[in-house]
Design an enzyme around this catalytic site. Structure first.
Site, PDB file in Angstrom:
ATOM      1  N   LYS A  31      91.598  51.733  88.438  1.00 58.96           N
ATOM      2  CA  LYS A  31      90.826  51.277  87.287  1.00 58.96           C
ATOM      3  C   LYS A  31      91.526  50.096  86.594  1.00 58.96           C
ATOM      4  O   LYS A  31      92.679  49.793  86.885  1.00 58.96           O
ATOM      5  CB  LYS A  31      90.602  52.445  86.315  1.00 58.96           C
TER       6      LYS A  31
HETATM    7  C1  LIG Z   1      86.707  56.722  88.663  1.00 61.51           C
HETATM    8  C2  LIG Z   1      85.440  57.190  88.095  1.00 61.51           C
HETATM    9  C3  LIG Z   1      85.314  58.454  87.499  1.00 61.51           C
HETATM   10  C4  LIG Z   1      86.388  59.493  87.572  1.00 61.51           C
HETATM   11  O1  LIG Z   1      87.580  59.099  87.004  1.00 61.51           O
HETATM   12  P1  LIG Z   1      88.861  60.065  87.165  1.00 61.51           P
HETATM   13  O2  LIG Z   1      89.789  59.547  86.108  1.00 61.51           O
HETATM   14  O3  LIG Z   1      89.383  59.839  88.546  1.00 61.51           O
HETATM   15  O4  LIG Z   1      88.411  61.433  86.931  1.00 61.51           O
HETATM   16  C5  LIG Z   1      84.129  58.780  86.881  1.00 61.51           C
HETATM   17  N1  LIG Z   1      83.094  57.930  86.872  1.00 61.51           N
HETATM   18  C6  LIG Z   1      83.154  56.725  87.444  1.00 61.51           C
HETATM   19  C7  LIG Z   1      81.967  55.819  87.374  1.00 61.51           C
HETATM   20  C8  LIG Z   1      84.323  56.320  88.101  1.00 61.51           C
HETATM   21  O5  LIG Z   1      84.369  55.147  88.731  1.00 61.51           O
END
Ligand SMILES: *Cc1c(COP(=O)(O)O)cnc(C)c1O
Length: 413
Positions: free
Chosen positions: A214
């Site tokens: 992210k």
């Molecule tokens: C990465 C992601 C998640 C989950 O995030 P985590 O921190 O890994 O639980 C949820 N929604 C979207 C759209 C994502 O890209």
């Protein structure tokens, strides 16, 4: 074969990775500092990060932190704010629970997302109702949401796909009209803004991810943000077993008994993670600028090419530019993936629609053809490398490879 093959064989150009994090010296120093502290788990670093995140998202509007309160953003002063948690998935689960979503309820959402969004609805015992997306952006379409409301609908889960916010003003209006909670999956959209509002300002809860790929990362991590102080407080309790106080809160003074108020979860963020996140949060503008430049270069390169398309950023919208999806010929996407992989270009798919994944098909009986726009995007989309450390020359190699593969596969007609 000669041991010195490098003389004859042309040197293969270095692979362009799909993603590289931008964690550097500042984050390493901050983690080092945190490791010297008394609390490795949730404590002062987490509280400081929560305050900084709330201030960043509030952007001086007073919607997340009371105007002029100078509060720490944690809700202790009776305003909303941010709570650090272990993942966005955890934040989404807490959002469902604190918005009163439970067994028998329906939550309207998009199939064009990572499975975590829809799974959180299932964790709460509710049923995800998928509606089709806007073909120009891939985002949840407010008029389709309105048409899907039933007497069982409890909430709308909007996903800010690829970094662009959904039309939150329109969704807010639909939710207010029907008495629904508006929950935002802002895993892609920390830095986004649309019509002057940021994530968390119009929704009842906004969920963020600090997963390894992210825009801001602590390897794993997340945040729950709400402008409702009581929801924030309940999420805080639920994020740590339903206990009345965290370890750091219990420290200091004499021993005090804690209590368990309700059945909670183990969803807390640690000081080590928060220490990594704080310097990145200070740099988000600069990091976004670098991704923005790369994204615009892709748009300029592929915009005029017949047979290639990409989601459009709406007027009045600042995308967080989390991913750069390219939409290629329907039914040929996997050939593009293979050919780009062979040329050393890192690629991914975001996403194949959730309703057609095996578990969802088997449990809910979804069939292909029911959500045509999402399914079309799911058949056409591939994601190209996009990150602050992607160099200009590397990006030009990606562009060249895409155009070459596109010609070879006859995608230009
Ligand atoms: C990465 C992601 C998640 C989950 O995030 P985590 O921190 O890994 O639980 C949820 N929604 C979207 C759209 C994502 O890209």
């Amino acid at each position: 074969m000669s041991s010195d093959g490098s003389k004859d064989a042309p040197k293969a150009p270095e692979k362009v990775e799909f993603y590289r994090h931008a964690v550097g010296a500042e984050e390493r120093a901050a983690v080092d500092e945190a490791l010297r502290g008394l609390f490795l788990t949730t404590g002062a670093e987490v509280r400081a990060f929560e305050g900084e995140l709330a201030a960043f998202l509030d952007a001086g509007t007073g919607r997340l932190r009371g105007r002029g309160t100078g509060g720490d953003g944690t809700g202790g002063d009776g305003t909303g704010g941010a709570l650090g948690v272990s993942s966005c998935t955890a934040a989404l689960h807490l959002a469902m629970l604190t918005c009163g979503v439970g067994p028998g309820d329906e939550v309207i959402t998009t199939p064009m997302t990572f499975i975590a969004s829809a799974n959180a609805i299932l964790y709460a015992g509710a049923t995800p109702v998928f509606v089709d997306v806007d073909p120009a952006t891939g985002l949840l379409a407010p008029e389709r949401v309105a048409a899907a409301v039933t007497e069982r609908t409890r909430a709308v889960l909007a996903v800010h796909l690829y970094g662009q916010l959904c039309d939150l003003a329109a969704l807010r209006e639909v939710c207010d009209r029907h008495g629904l909670a508006l929950i935002e999956d802002a895993a892609h959209a920390l830095e986004a803004e649309r019509d002057g509002a940021r994530p968390g300002q119009l929704g009842d809860a906004a969920c963020f991810s600090f997963y390894a790929t992210k825009n801001v990362t602590s390897g794993e991590g997340g945040a729950f943000v709400s402008r409702h102080p009581e929801r924030l407080a309940r999420a805080r309790t639920l994020s740590l077993h339903g206990m009345s106080a965290s370890a750091a809160d219990r420290h200091g003074g004499g021993y005090r008994h804690w209590d368990m108020l309700e059945l909670g979860y183990k969803y807390n963020l640690t000081n080590i993670q928060a220490a990594m996140l704080r310097p990145q949060l200070r740099r988000v503008g600069e990091l976004l600028e670098r991704r923005e430049r790369r994204a615009r270069r892709y748009e300029e390169a592929f915009g005029p090419v017949p047979g290639l398309d990409f989601p459009k950023v709406a007027a009045g919208s600042r995308s967080a530019r989390h991913l750069f999806p390219l939409w290629v010929t329907e039914g040929r996407r996997d050939d593009y993936l293979l050919a780009l992989g062979e040329r050393g270009i890192g690629v991914a798919v975001n996403y194949r629609p959730v309703h057609l994944l095996t578990y969802y098909r088997e449990r809910f009986g979804h069939r292909p053809g029911t959500l045509p726009e999402a399914e079309r995007i799911g058949e056409r989309t591939l994601s190209l490398p996009l990150y602050p450390g992607l160099g200009e020359a590397a990006q030009e190699r990606v562009i060249e490879a895409v155009l070459e593969v596109h010609r070879e596969l006859g995608g230009d007609g």
